[in-house]
Design an enzyme around this catalytic site. Structure first.
Site, PDB file in Angstrom:
ATOM      1  N   ASN A 106       4.866   8.271 -32.326  1.00 48.04           N
ATOM      2  CA  ASN A 106       6.237   8.685 -32.069  1.00 48.04           C
ATOM      3  C   ASN A 106       6.402  10.118 -32.598  1.00 48.04           C
ATOM      4  O   ASN A 106       6.666  10.327 -33.775  1.00 48.04           O
ATOM      5  CB  ASN A 106       7.207   7.715 -32.768  1.00 48.04           C
ATOM      6  CG  ASN A 106       8.655   8.072 -32.546  1.00 48.04           C
ATOM      7  OD1 ASN A 106       8.972   9.129 -31.980  1.00 48.04           O
ATOM      8  ND2 ASN A 106       9.546   7.204 -33.005  1.00 48.04           N
ATOM      9  N   ARG A 136       5.533   7.737 -27.442  1.00 52.20           N
ATOM     10  CA  ARG A 136       6.926   7.996 -27.076  1.00 52.20           C
ATOM     11  C   ARG A 136       7.021   9.385 -26.467  1.00 52.20           C
ATOM     12  O   ARG A 136       6.496  10.348 -27.021  1.00 52.20           O
ATOM     13  CB  ARG A 136       7.806   7.924 -28.317  1.00 52.20           C
ATOM     14  CG  ARG A 136       9.215   8.378 -28.039  1.00 52.20           C
ATOM     15  CD  ARG A 136      10.073   8.249 -29.280  1.00 52.20           C
ATOM     16  NE  ARG A 136      11.390   8.786 -29.027  1.00 52.20           N
ATOM     17  CZ  ARG A 136      12.006   9.672 -29.801  1.00 52.20           C
ATOM     18  NH1 ARG A 136      11.410  10.134 -30.879  1.00 52.20           N
ATOM     19  NH2 ARG A 136      13.205  10.084 -29.504  1.00 52.20           N
ATOM     20  N   HIS A 185      17.459   8.162 -26.155  1.00 56.62           N
ATOM     21  CA  HIS A 185      17.521   6.935 -26.964  1.00 56.62           C
ATOM     22  C   HIS A 185      17.318   5.686 -26.104  1.00 56.62           C
ATOM     23  O   HIS A 185      17.706   4.593 -26.504  1.00 56.62           O
ATOM     24  CB  HIS A 185      18.883   6.787 -27.676  1.00 56.62           C
ATOM     25  CG  HIS A 185      19.071   7.706 -28.848  1.00 56.62           C
ATOM     26  ND1 HIS A 185      20.305   8.187 -29.190  1.00 56.62           N
ATOM     27  CD2 HIS A 185      18.202   8.187 -29.749  1.00 56.62           C
ATOM     28  CE1 HIS A 185      20.190   8.969 -30.258  1.00 56.62           C
ATOM     29  NE2 HIS A 185      18.914   8.981 -30.608  1.00 56.62           N
ATOM     30  N   ARG A 225      24.284  18.065 -34.813  1.00 52.81           N
ATOM     31  CA  ARG A 225      24.651  18.479 -33.454  1.00 52.81           C
ATOM     32  C   ARG A 225      26.132  18.247 -33.193  1.00 52.81           C
ATOM     33  O   ARG A 225      26.700  17.247 -33.646  1.00 52.81           O
ATOM     34  CB  ARG A 225      23.844  17.688 -32.422  1.00 52.81           C
ATOM     35  CG  ARG A 225      22.397  18.089 -32.352  1.00 52.81           C
ATOM     36  CD  ARG A 225      21.604  17.134 -31.467  1.00 52.81           C
ATOM     37  NE  ARG A 225      20.625  16.408 -32.253  1.00 52.81           N
ATOM     38  CZ  ARG A 225      19.934  15.351 -31.824  1.00 52.81           C
ATOM     39  NH1 ARG A 225      20.129  14.885 -30.601  1.00 52.81           N
ATOM     40  NH2 ARG A 225      19.068  14.757 -32.611  1.00 52.81           N
ATOM     41  N   GLU A 240      12.162   1.029 -32.338  1.00 54.18           N
ATOM     42  CA  GLU A 240      11.590   1.727 -31.183  1.00 54.18           C
ATOM     43  C   GLU A 240      10.077   1.542 -31.122  1.00 54.18           C
ATOM     44  O   GLU A 240       9.505   1.396 -30.045  1.00 54.18           O
ATOM     45  CB  GLU A 240      11.960   3.219 -31.251  1.00 54.18           C
ATOM     46  CG  GLU A 240      13.438   3.442 -30.929  1.00 54.18           C
ATOM     47  CD  GLU A 240      13.992   4.770 -31.427  1.00 54.18           C
ATOM     48  OE1 GLU A 240      13.953   4.992 -32.651  1.00 54.18           O
ATOM     49  OE2 GLU A 240      14.462   5.560 -30.612  1.00 54.18           O
TER      50      GLU A 240
END
Ligand code: ADP
Length: 393
Positions: A8, A88, A177, A238, A380
């Site tokens: 990942n 990923r 996501h 962000r 994940e």
């Protein structure tokens, strides 16, 4: 024995796990971080746990470091019975709608799609190249963050700009996501003991990055991130949604592209308000009377509720509301604020269940709440391992 190596790669880190996809057991895991900086670090948990300073100029070098960590502990990675590698990949564009076996052509496309995800795809490509060189005879699978959202209808993914400009530059909403929204919505259905195909869900992935997703019977029909992971909710650093006119205004006011990028991606959100991107710090500051910290939380909650309302309407009703990721799993006060005064929409949180320090998937809705309210931890890496196994058998 079946062992899947999950890679990942983030913008400046590589997380990795060695997972038995049937039992979900992790036999090794680690993190190489601060790639590209003067001093990086590896934390490796294999035979034993070790942490050391390393210098890693790029993601290929970071991959070499994780390989070296296995070797140092007398368990070389080549001898661990790895049967597949799951990678990923953040941006899969319009063509990658499902996990994909990586060959040279697929790897090159992942690099090209870096035009749409310059912070992520290039490093992920480097990790793919390094891993394929080490394990040339093992299948490598790319699992995309965007793929789950490829079921969005055109009305949800199209920006209202000149279609020719949009097509030329690939400007549309992709959403991110997706691996998390997929695993969490499926696990929520499993937890409830109800078929995924019968549920209208809203998943709130609230971590350092944050996004909301409307999941209609297992399919993403809308999500708050867009062309890039900048759109939507208030995040750690962000801004999330902002009038594009504000960007023009700032450009005219002396900002250049790099300055805007740093402002919106790196110096906004919780950090912009308070100096910290960690929600725990923001909460502590707000509790101590810091008005900017309190405002940061109010804006974040307001934005989440904005999407909650929008998706309730888009789904035509709601069966389950799910909280996940660091903030979603651990910040009970924020969950309570998101659900406040929504009884009229069937959303009734139970204050005691919500405040319980329990871990794992759990119900936080009140007895008889028409909408189920759950906390479901995301995973994940397990999802990447599962998808990899599904593809390679
Ligand atoms: P990332 O997007 O980097 O994977 P995470 O999902 O780990 O992020 O979420 C990070 C956020 O979760 C931070 O703002 C942090 O404050 C919050 N968080 C993580 N663990 C806890 C905890 N135990 N209690 C409260 N907040 C937490």
């Amino acid at each position: 024995m079946n062992h899947i190596l999950v890679i990942n790669a983030g913008s400046s880190s590589i997380k990795y796990q060695l997972i038995d996809p049937t039992s979900g057991e992790r036999s090794a895991a680690g993190l190489v971080e601060r790639i590209g900086e003067a001093e990086g670090r590896i934390v490796h948990r294999g035979v034993r746990e070790e942490e050391r300073a390393v210098v890693v100029p790029d993601h290929g070098a970071a991959f070499d470091e994780l390989v070296a960590a296995f070797a140092r502990q007398g368990a070389p990675i080549e001898g661990l019975g790895i049967t597949a590698v799951g990678h990923r990949v953040v941006q899969g564009g319009e063509e990658f709608v499902a996990p994909t076996l990586i060959d040279d052509a697929v790897a090159e496309r992942i690099l090209e799609l870096g035009a749409l995800a310059p912070l992520h795809n290039p490093g992920q490509y480097q990790a793919i190249v390094a891993a394929r060189a080490l394990f040339p005879r093992v299948p490598h699978v790319a699992v995309f963050d965007t793929a789950f959202h490829q079921t969005m209808p055109p009305s949800a993914y199209t920006y209202a700009i000149d279609p020719e400009v949009a097509a030329e530059h690939g400007v549309r909403r992709y959403g991110f996501h997706g691996i998390s929204h997929q695993v969490v919505s499926r696990r929520a259905a499993e937890f409830l003991g109800r078929p995924l195909e019968s549920l209208r869900q809203i998943v709130l992935h609230l971590g350092n990055g944050a996004s909301a997703c409307a999941v209609d019977r297992g399919r993403s029909v809308d999500t708050s991130m867009g062309l890039t992971p900048l759109e939507g909710l208030v995040m750690g650093t962000r801004s999330g949604d902002i009038d594009p006119g504000a960007l023009l205004h700032l450009l005219r006011g002396g900002y250049d592209v790099g300055g805007l990028d740093r402002l919106l991606n790196g110096r906004s959100g919780l950090l912009g308000f308070t100096g910290s991107n960690d929600f725990r710090d923001v909460r502590a500051a707000a509790d101590a009377g810091d008005s900017q910290a309190a405002l940061a939380i109010e804006v974040a909650v307001h934005r989440i509720r904005h999407y909650l309302g929008a998706y309730l309407v888009e789904l035509g009703g709601l069966d389950a509301l799910i909280f996940t990721a660091g903030v979603g799993e651990h910040q009970a006060e924020l969950r309570a604020a998101v659900c406040a005064d929504l009884e009229g929409f069937g959303i009734r949180i139970d204050p005691e269940r919500n405040a319980s320090p329990e871990r794992g998937a759990r119900r936080i809705g009140a007895e008889g709440s028409p909408v189920e309210i759950l906390v479901v931890p995301t995973d994940e890496e397990a999802e990447i391992a599962r998808e990899t196994l599904r593809l390679v058998g």
